[in-house]
Design a protein around this motif. Structure first.
Motif, PDB file in Angstrom:
ATOM      1  N   ASP A   8       1.039  -1.199  -0.086  1.00  0.00           N
ATOM      2  CA  ASP A   8      -0.070   0.089   0.001  1.00  0.00           C
ATOM      3  C   ASP A   8       0.753   1.360   0.028  1.00  0.00           C
ATOM      4  O   ASP A   8       0.793   2.108   0.951  1.00  0.00           O
ATOM      5  CB  ASP A   8      -0.994  -0.043   1.051  1.00  0.00           C
ATOM      6  CG  ASP A   8      -2.118  -0.886   1.036  1.00  0.00           C
ATOM      7  OD1 ASP A   8      -1.582  -2.352   1.358  1.00  0.00           O
ATOM      8  OD2 ASP A   8      -3.223  -0.844   0.692  1.00  0.00           O
ATOM      9  N   HIS A  10       0.283   3.691  -2.208  1.00  0.00           N
ATOM     10  CA  HIS A  10      -0.575   4.701  -2.874  1.00  0.00           C
ATOM     11  C   HIS A  10       0.249   5.767  -3.341  1.00  0.00           C
ATOM     12  O   HIS A  10      -0.088   6.900  -3.323  1.00  0.00           O
ATOM     13  CB  HIS A  10      -1.483   4.966  -1.599  1.00  0.00           C
ATOM     14  CG  HIS A  10      -2.441   4.101  -1.133  1.00  0.00           C
ATOM     15  ND1 HIS A  10      -3.814   3.984  -1.861  1.00  0.00           N
ATOM     16  CD2 HIS A  10      -2.392   3.167  -0.540  1.00  0.00           C
ATOM     17  CE1 HIS A  10      -4.384   3.115  -1.309  1.00  0.00           C
ATOM     18  NE2 HIS A  10      -3.787   2.482  -0.490  1.00  0.00           N
ATOM     19  N   ASP A  43      -2.177  -2.032  -4.187  1.00  0.00           N
ATOM     20  CA  ASP A  43      -2.105  -0.700  -3.915  1.00  0.00           C
ATOM     21  C   ASP A  43      -1.031   0.279  -3.838  1.00  0.00           C
ATOM     22  O   ASP A  43      -0.574   0.835  -3.108  1.00  0.00           O
ATOM     23  CB  ASP A  43      -2.863  -0.218  -2.531  1.00  0.00           C
ATOM     24  CG  ASP A  43      -4.407  -0.547  -2.884  1.00  0.00           C
ATOM     25  OD1 ASP A  43      -4.964  -1.018  -3.722  1.00  0.00           O
ATOM     26  OD2 ASP A  43      -5.109  -0.288  -1.880  1.00  0.00           O
ATOM     27  N   HIS A  96      -7.233  -0.592  -5.564  1.00  0.00           N
ATOM     28  CA  HIS A  96      -7.179   0.733  -6.037  1.00  0.00           C
ATOM     29  C   HIS A  96      -6.863   0.616  -7.322  1.00  0.00           C
ATOM     30  O   HIS A  96      -6.774   1.685  -8.314  1.00  0.00           O
ATOM     31  CB  HIS A  96      -6.116   1.655  -5.108  1.00  0.00           C
ATOM     32  CG  HIS A  96      -6.912   2.207  -4.223  1.00  0.00           C
ATOM     33  ND1 HIS A  96      -7.179   3.471  -3.824  1.00  0.00           N
ATOM     34  CD2 HIS A  96      -7.374   1.507  -3.016  1.00  0.00           C
ATOM     35  CE1 HIS A  96      -7.642   3.780  -2.697  1.00  0.00           C
ATOM     36  NE2 HIS A  96      -7.695   2.616  -2.073  1.00  0.00           N
ATOM     37  N   HIS A 168      -5.087  -9.080  -1.306  1.00  0.00           N
ATOM     38  CA  HIS A 168      -5.514  -7.908  -0.792  1.00  0.00           C
ATOM     39  C   HIS A 168      -6.997  -7.703  -0.342  1.00  0.00           C
ATOM     40  O   HIS A 168      -7.579  -7.086  -1.416  1.00  0.00           O
ATOM     41  CB  HIS A 168      -5.099  -7.079  -2.117  1.00  0.00           C
ATOM     42  CG  HIS A 168      -5.130  -5.597  -1.730  1.00  0.00           C
ATOM     43  ND1 HIS A 168      -3.989  -4.785  -1.569  1.00  0.00           N
ATOM     44  CD2 HIS A 168      -6.018  -4.750  -1.783  1.00  0.00           C
ATOM     45  CE1 HIS A 168      -4.418  -3.632  -1.446  1.00  0.00           C
ATOM     46  NE2 HIS A 168      -5.762  -3.432  -1.509  1.00  0.00           N
ATOM     47  N   HIS A 198      -4.048  -4.022   1.997  1.00  0.00           N
ATOM     48  CA  HIS A 198      -5.671  -3.465   1.790  1.00  0.00           C
ATOM     49  C   HIS A 198      -5.720  -2.659   3.444  1.00  0.00           C
ATOM     50  O   HIS A 198      -6.260  -1.789   3.372  1.00  0.00           O
ATOM     51  CB  HIS A 198      -6.666  -4.530   1.703  1.00  0.00           C
ATOM     52  CG  HIS A 198      -7.883  -3.964   1.523  1.00  0.00           C
ATOM     53  ND1 HIS A 198      -8.028  -2.865   0.571  1.00  0.00           N
ATOM     54  CD2 HIS A 198      -9.072  -4.323   2.151  1.00  0.00           C
ATOM     55  CE1 HIS A 198      -9.508  -2.846   0.766  1.00  0.00           C
ATOM     56  NE2 HIS A 198     -10.204  -3.446   1.454  1.00  0.00           N
ATOM     57  N   HIS A 200      -4.531  -0.670   6.431  1.00  0.00           N
ATOM     58  CA  HIS A 200      -3.475   0.303   6.388  1.00  0.00           C
ATOM     59  C   HIS A 200      -2.695   0.268   7.746  1.00  0.00           C
ATOM     60  O   HIS A 200      -1.737   1.150   7.952  1.00  0.00           O
ATOM     61  CB  HIS A 200      -3.924   1.586   6.252  1.00  0.00           C
ATOM     62  CG  HIS A 200      -4.016   1.980   4.679  1.00  0.00           C
ATOM     63  ND1 HIS A 200      -4.158   2.975   4.006  1.00  0.00           N
ATOM     64  CD2 HIS A 200      -4.102   0.699   3.677  1.00  0.00           C
ATOM     65  CE1 HIS A 200      -4.288   2.644   2.499  1.00  0.00           C
ATOM     66  NE2 HIS A 200      -4.380   1.464   2.495  1.00  0.00           N
ATOM     67  N   ASP A 370     -10.804   5.592   1.242  1.00  0.00           N
ATOM     68  CA  ASP A 370      -9.493   6.230   1.791  1.00  0.00           C
ATOM     69  C   ASP A 370      -9.503   7.765   1.816  1.00  0.00           C
ATOM     70  O   ASP A 370      -8.760   8.427   2.522  1.00  0.00           O
ATOM     71  CB  ASP A 370      -8.436   5.775   0.574  1.00  0.00           C
ATOM     72  CG  ASP A 370      -7.689   4.540   1.110  1.00  0.00           C
ATOM     73  OD1 ASP A 370      -8.306   4.002   1.929  1.00  0.00           O
ATOM     74  OD2 ASP A 370      -6.881   3.955   0.143  1.00  0.00           O
TER      75      ASP A 370
HETATM   76 MN   LIG Z   1      -4.806   0.496   0.165  1.00  0.00          MN
END
Ligand SMILES: [Mn+2]
Length: 399
Positions: A8, A10, A43, A96, A168, A198, A200, A370
């Motif tokens: 993640d 991002h 992600d 995502h 995920h 997934h 966080h 998110d």
């Molecule tokens: Mn995420």
């Protein structure tokens, strides 16, 4: 074999774009210096169709990694797409990034460029000396499809290998109040290690008697209280089945609580200022401070008498401040609604009132995206970012 688990990133996350990049970079460099292979459970990007600038960030991160002299090689891949490298950088798409089946997503693009291997809905076998590790991956899907996807793909451990199952999703054990999630029992049996993205924050549990690890995101996105812990990644050693969490430098996130019970708005504002001052550390970078206000104001005052709109501006050079009033007890009455209808609230911020209602509605509808509710509210109330906000929500809701 030492397997680093990082999740993640991002990349491209609008609110903390630089944090997303620099914290992913530190995690990747640090993991590559101490592990034989990197497992990336989804992600990597914040959205399905990132801008070229964000793709460039990802290429910058992975180009150097993929050119390192890895002792571990990927010797076999069976997944949706072809593989164009043997480097031990093994990823899946998260929720995502996920697009409709058979169309490209940004993780898959990095795989096409030969910078990593995408094992979404397939597997890869890694080899170092005479040790073999098989990684079976299922890319992020909507929660109600997950159990069916497992049944359809029927992942099986590979004989003669240390077997990792990477996915995920949320599960019932992690979010007990959420209905419709798969549970640990639905996960395929016979694997030596279960790796998930997934969520966080960091999670260490057991599945079918084996370790289940979630490293959490490398960047703060949801501003949930559980995200106050330090960010980082796991390194799992297959030689003795031990693992350790490696911290990275990440922006500090602090949640402070202010009790408004029985107080006048002026007094609460003073408490908020003091709480923020206490939470700002001396001499280090700008922290993210979330102020949660609880309790019921002194009789005669309404929640919207407490105007918190100026705090983020006041402290903008020293901290990123978000004030949450959702936990306050409501004292609004029918006469208030009449007053609102007549527009007789004088100088009181109608926006704060609207934000309260908005947050409440999101809560009732189990909002779990998110983008934080107040951020979403800000985006929706501004003409310039309204379309962007709508698009983001639709993308999150209908992956
Ligand atoms: Mn995420």
């Amino acid at each position: 074999m030492k397997l680093a688990i990082l999740s993640d990133f991002h990349l491209g996350y609008d609110r903390f774009r630089e944090d997303a990049y620099s914290q992913a970079e530190e995690a990747l460099i640090s993991a590559a210096s101490c592990a034989d292979a990197l497992l990336l459970p989804g992600d990597l990007f914040d959205i399905r169709a990132p801008k070229p600038e964000v793709l460039a960030e990802a290429i910058n991160l992975f180009r150097n990694l993929s050119r390192m002299d890895w002792k571990t090689r990927t010797v076999r891949v069976e997944a949706e797409g072809k593989s164009y490298t043997t480097v031990p950088l093994i990823a899946i798409a998260g929720t995502h990034e996920r697009r409709a089946q058979r169309s490209e997503n940004p993780v898959n693009l990095l795989a096409l460029a030969g910078m990593l291997i995408d094992v979404s809905d397939g597997f890869a076998v890694l080899e170092k000396g005479n040790e073999r590790v098989a990684v079976y991956g299922i890319g992020g899907v909507s929660e109600e499809q997950f159990a069916d996807t497992i049944r359809r793909l029927n992942p099986r451990p590979m004989p003669g290998c240390f077997n990792v199952f990477m996915f995920h999703q949320s599960t019932k054990e992690l979010l007990p109040f959420d209905s419709g999630l798969a549970c640990f029992d639905d996960l395929p049996k016979g694997f030596d290690l279960y790796v998930d993205g997934h969520i966080h924050n960091r999670v260490e549990k057991k599945v079918h008697g084996k370790p289940f690890l979630i490293p959490g995101s490398t960047v703060l996105t949801q501003l949930k209280n559980s995200e106050q812990e330090e960010k980082g990644f796991y390194v799992y050693d297959t030689a003795d089945n031990s693992y350790a969490f490696h911290k990275i430098t990440s922006r500090r996130f602090v949640v402070v609580k202010v009790d408004a019970a029985g107080k006048e708005p002026m007094a609460v504002s003073k408490d908020i200022r003091e709480a923020i001052e206490r939470a700002i550390p001396a001499g280090s970078g700008k922290p993210i401070i979330k102020v949660e206000i609880t309790g019921k104001l002194k009789p005669g005052f309404k929640n919207l008498d407490l105007d918190t709109s100026a705090f983020s501006k006041t402290y903008k050079d020293r901290a990123i401040v978000e004030v949450a009033k959702a936990g306050m007890e409501s004292v609004e009455t029918n006469s208030d609604v009449d007053a609102l209808r007549k527009g007789s609230f004088d100088n009181v911020s109608v926006k704060d009132y609207g934000l309260g209602i908005f947050v409440e509605k999101l809560k009732q509808n189990k909002y779990d995206l998110d983008i934080s509710p107040s951020e979403l509210f800000e985006m929706l109330s501004s003409e310039t970012s309204k379309d962007k906000a709508t698009k983001k929500v639709l993308e999150a809701l209908f992956p």
